[in-house]
Motif scaffolding. Structure first.
Motif, PDB file in Angstrom:
ATOM      1  N   THR A 283       7.094   3.894   6.000  1.00 37.54           N
ATOM      2  CA  THR A 283       7.835   4.255   7.205  1.00 37.54           C
ATOM      3  C   THR A 283       9.270   3.765   7.047  1.00 37.54           C
ATOM      4  N   GLU A 284      10.123   4.167   7.971  1.00 38.89           N
ATOM      5  CA  GLU A 284      11.511   3.723   7.915  1.00 38.89           C
ATOM      6  C   GLU A 284      11.626   2.210   8.027  1.00 38.89           C
ATOM      7  N   THR A 285      10.678   1.604   8.731  1.00 35.60           N
ATOM      8  CA  THR A 285      10.771   0.163   8.974  1.00 35.60           C
ATOM      9  C   THR A 285      10.121  -0.692   7.901  1.00 35.60           C
ATOM     10  N   ASN A 286       9.202  -0.111   7.114  1.00 37.33           N
ATOM     11  CA  ASN A 286       8.500  -0.980   6.154  1.00 37.33           C
ATOM     12  C   ASN A 286       8.686  -0.609   4.690  1.00 37.33           C
ATOM     13  N   LYS A 287       9.205   0.585   4.418  1.00 39.87           N
ATOM     14  CA  LYS A 287       9.253   1.083   3.045  1.00 39.87           C
ATOM     15  C   LYS A 287      10.010   0.137   2.120  1.00 39.87           C
ATOM     16  N   GLU A 288      11.182  -0.289   2.525  1.00 36.06           N
ATOM     17  CA  GLU A 288      11.992  -1.169   1.672  1.00 36.06           C
ATOM     18  C   GLU A 288      11.285  -2.501   1.424  1.00 36.06           C
ATOM     19  N   ASN A 289      10.633  -3.040   2.454  1.00 39.33           N
ATOM     20  CA  ASN A 289       9.948  -4.320   2.301  1.00 39.33           C
ATOM     21  C   ASN A 289       8.792  -4.226   1.306  1.00 39.33           C
ATOM     22  N   ILE A 334      -4.072  -6.212   4.686  1.00 42.17           N
ATOM     23  CA  ILE A 334      -3.046  -6.838   5.518  1.00 42.17           C
ATOM     24  C   ILE A 334      -2.354  -5.772   6.363  1.00 42.17           C
ATOM     25  N   THR A 335      -1.906  -6.153   7.532  1.00 36.45           N
ATOM     26  CA  THR A 335      -1.054  -5.241   8.287  1.00 36.45           C
ATOM     27  C   THR A 335       0.306  -5.174   7.613  1.00 36.45           C
ATOM     28  N   GLY A 336       0.947  -4.002   7.698  1.00 33.79           N
ATOM     29  CA  GLY A 336       2.127  -3.775   6.873  1.00 33.79           C
ATOM     30  C   GLY A 336       3.436  -3.631   7.593  1.00 33.79           C
ATOM     31  N   GLU A 337       3.413  -3.514   8.912  1.00 29.54           N
ATOM     32  CA  GLU A 337       4.664  -3.383   9.664  1.00 29.54           C
ATOM     33  C   GLU A 337       5.189  -4.769   9.984  1.00 29.54           C
ATOM     34  N   ARG A 338       5.822  -5.381   9.002  1.00 25.63           N
ATOM     35  CA  ARG A 338       6.279  -6.760   9.113  1.00 25.63           C
ATOM     36  C   ARG A 338       7.678  -6.908   8.527  1.00 25.63           C
ATOM     37  N   PRO A 339       8.461  -7.879   9.006  1.00 25.97           N
ATOM     38  CA  PRO A 339       9.691  -8.237   8.292  1.00 25.97           C
ATOM     39  C   PRO A 339       9.324  -8.815   6.930  1.00 25.97           C
ATOM     40  N   ILE A 340      10.261  -8.851   6.019  1.00 28.69           N
ATOM     41  CA  ILE A 340       9.950  -9.213   4.638  1.00 28.69           C
ATOM     42  C   ILE A 340       9.381 -10.625   4.528  1.00 28.69           C
ATOM     43  N   SER A 341       9.894 -11.575   5.288  1.00 29.70           N
ATOM     44  CA  SER A 341       9.383 -12.945   5.180  1.00 29.70           C
ATOM     45  C   SER A 341       7.917 -13.005   5.601  1.00 29.70           C
ATOM     46  N   SER A 342       7.558 -12.248   6.617  1.00 33.28           N
ATOM     47  CA  SER A 342       6.170 -12.222   7.078  1.00 33.28           C
ATOM     48  C   SER A 342       5.277 -11.500   6.086  1.00 33.28           C
ATOM     49  N   LEU A 343       5.767 -10.395   5.514  1.00 31.05           N
ATOM     50  CA  LEU A 343       4.989  -9.646   4.534  1.00 31.05           C
ATOM     51  C   LEU A 343       4.738 -10.498   3.291  1.00 31.05           C
ATOM     52  N   VAL A 344       5.761 -11.215   2.850  1.00 30.54           N
ATOM     53  CA  VAL A 344       5.589 -12.112   1.705  1.00 30.54           C
ATOM     54  C   VAL A 344       4.622 -13.236   2.061  1.00 30.54           C
TER      55      VAL A 344
END
Length: 627
Positions: A283-289, A334-344
């Motif tokens: 998505t636009e919000t998660n692709k880059e992360n 894992i859920t994937g709609e997260r800011p990068i620090s949370s995803l990491v």
């Protein structure tokens, strides 16, 4: 051909069996399921080659039927609606499910070595009555046919999760309960963690051709499912009808997968040769992360291998699905709609579970803190390492779980704490379970470092992994490794910190003149019920510092200086029966500016304000820290 993981497993098992010191069961699964995505139901056949390595005759078998928890009136439903502080992800949601949204697994046929068996379903447990006992050393063939319906996702597993993932498939097959020295472990499923036998899994999943699956283990037929590798991006050729995905996973104790028609699939390799797969809805919000996640995981595994032991599997998959983050062998949901620090952060945490659950497989009903707590400790260290390497923003700390320590000591004042020996399902509150398992379990490790010293503790982490990987360690297993590596007696530590809720509270009572002008006396007291060895740091007017280590007599030993302060003395030990202790220094009292117990904050002292003398020097600073 036997691969490296199998060889390690067989050598460990054989060496222990030869000396009669250790045994564990083995369960090798072959599972075939056909999923109807219109009804969210599937038909399954399952065969287990079950080797009874125990000295006992088995006259019954027990299976977990986890999906049966997702029905109104189930034990999970009742527990969630009657406990004081229900899990917000569950709440009363099970009670409102419609029949089309229920979860269930219904066994249609059960045979052992070709002989039909009687069986009965009891909620989330299937009881199988054997016509012929499975004798010690015997391998029995357990065949089953069943149907199942995938529940609307509420907890971990299910369909149509909040991020739009069609299927998060965990706890989805009839899983044989664990049998060990304590017998069978047929714990009803109320939402806690798991315990299982190692074995090989051959899993064949048939579903519509437009679906993409990510799961535990290796895909055996990439060409048949239309997988095309285009650099780091895995593409899938459009097909019609159904297709069967064939997976194999060696020496694992569970199997999980996620499926969705809209997964983006990226594949990367770490510097040490591990294949990492990433499945997510872009998505636009998660692709880059998600596309940048690999750089963090590559740096993480390099650190984890050195710190905790070498990861033995050839691959790992990060799969968008689930209801937060949940660990499985060679994979996480894992859920994937997260800011990068949370995803990491969630990715690091779930991968570290590979050490403390996937390769240890402790009984999480009895020892949840040995998995969740140890993993939380490891996560904090890895995230701190990533910050130190400049990969993540944030403060780099000498003690990465400093805040965790403070959270635990505050919790001890709540009145809700229960001993870590409490069965995971039977905590009175989710609050107590969560803090005990995740927080106090992490504190257990950091505080052990304080007790035995950092150098010995670092050896313990690696020795524990080397000795107990692919076995089922208990709390005493870990403690014994710590005793060997530190050459200390540590049963007292387990008795106080695991078996009880007694707390630690030491204080610097006063600084006074001795019998001469060139003598200063530091008076210390223990007001908490749990005794500990302590470090006392004395600061002098000339800017220098000196550390005094006071061993606990129960330890029958003392640690090396690990404070980073060069000037150091080990004093006479402190008997646990004595409420007070005096340090006599050959120095004028006016040359001392402050005295502090454990400035490293590695000891879970419940009152930090009395750890320093004079009090006024640090009260405001510590009060701010505690906030």
């Amino acid at each position: 051909m036997i691969n490296n993981i199998q060889l390690i497993f067989l050598c460990l098992l054989t060496s222990q069996l030869c000396f009669g010191q250790y045994w564990q069961q083995e369960a090798d699964y072959t599972i075939d399921v056909v999923l109807d995505t219109a009804t969210h139901q599937y038909a399954g056949t399952q065969s287990i080659a079950y080797t009874n390595n125990s000295p006992d005759r088995l006259t019954k078998l027990y299976y977990h039927l986890y999906f049966n928890a997702f029905q109104p009136g189930s034990m999970m439903d009742i527990r969630s609606t009657t406990i004081m502080d229900p899990d917000k992800r569950v709440g009363d949601r099970i009670s409102t499910l419609t029949p089309e949204e229920y979860g269930w697994i219904a066994v249609r046929e059960m045979m052992v070595d070709g002989v039909p068996c009687d069986y009965e379903e009891d909620g989330t447990i299937l009881v199988v009555y054997l016509e012929n006992a499975i004798e010690p050393g015997q391998t029995a063939k357990l065949d089953m046919k069943y149907r199942a319906q995938i529940p609307l996702q509420i907890r971990r597993s299910g369909r149509d999760n909040k991020e739009g993932i069609d299927y998060s498939m965990a706890q989805w097959y009839p899983k044989l309960c664990a049998y060990d020295y304590d017998g069978w472990h047929p714990n009803p499923y109320i939402g806690r963690e798991f315990y299982g036998n190692w074995g090989d899994f051959n899993v064949n999943i048939t579903l519509p051709a437009n679906y993409i699956i990510g799961g535990t283990g290796k895909l055996l037929n990439p060409d048949e499912v239309g997988q095309q590798i285009n650099g780091k991006m895995i593409r899938y050729v459009n097909q019609e009808g159904d297709k069967t995905w064939k997976f194999i996973a060696k020496n694992v104790h569970d199997y999980a997968w996620g499926a969705d028609p809209h997964y983006t699939h990226l594949r990367e390799q770490t510097d040490n040769g591990i294949q990492l797969d990433y499945y997510f809805q872009a998505t636009e919000t998660n692709k880059e992360n998600w596309e940048s996640l690999h750089s963090y995981m590559n740096a993480s595994i390099a650190y984890m291998d050195k710190r905790f032991g070498e990861y033995p599997y050839p691959r790992y998959a990060f799969i968008q699905g689930g209801d937060g983050g949940m660990e499985y062998p060679m994979a996480t949901l894992i859920t994937g709609e997260r800011p990068i620090s949370s995803l990491v952060g969630v990715s690091v945490h779930e991968w570290i579970h590979s050490w403390y659950q996937m390769m240890m497989a402790t009984d999480e009903a009895q020892f949840p803190w040995m998995d969740e707590g140890f993993t939380s400790f490891g996560s904090s260290e890895v995230m701190n390492h990533l910050r130190a390497e400049g990969l993540l923003d944030g403060e780099v700390k000498v003690n990465p779980i400093e805040n965790t320590m403070l959270n635990y000591t505050e919790f001890t004042k709540s009145g809700y704490e229960e001993p870590l020996t409490t069965h995971a399902d039977h905590y009175n509150t989710n609050y107590a379970y969560g803090v005990g398992s995740y927080v106090k379990g992490a504190v257990y490790l950091k505080q052990l470092e304080y007790v035995i010293g950092k150098e010995a503790f670092d050896r313990v982490l690696l020795a524990y992994y080397d000795k107990w990987k692919f076995k089922h360690p208990t709390a005493k297993s870990f403690l014994r490794v710590a005793e060997v590596e530190s050459d200390m007696v540590l049963d007292w530590y387990h008795d106080y910190f695991v078996n009880s809720t007694k707390t630690i509270d030491y204080s610097v009572d006063t600084l006074m003149k001795g019998s001469s002008k060139k003598e200063a006396i530091i008076k210390l007291s223990r007001t908490g019920q749990m005794p500990m060895p302590i470090d006392v740091v004395v600061a002098y007017k000339d800017g220098s510092q000196e550390v005094f280590t006071i061993p606990l007599r129960l330890m029958r030993g003392q640690k090396a200086n690990d404070t980073g302060i060069a000037k150091h003395q080990t004093l006479l030990d402190w008997a646990w029966t004595n409420p007070t202790y005096e340090i006599v220094l050959p120095i004028k009292i006016k040359k001392i500016t402050s005295v502090q117990i454990d400035p490293s904050l590695r000891m879970a002292d419940v009152d930090l304000l009395n750890n320093i003398y004079p009090r006024a020097v640090i009260v405001e600073e510590l009060e701010e820290e505690q906030k």
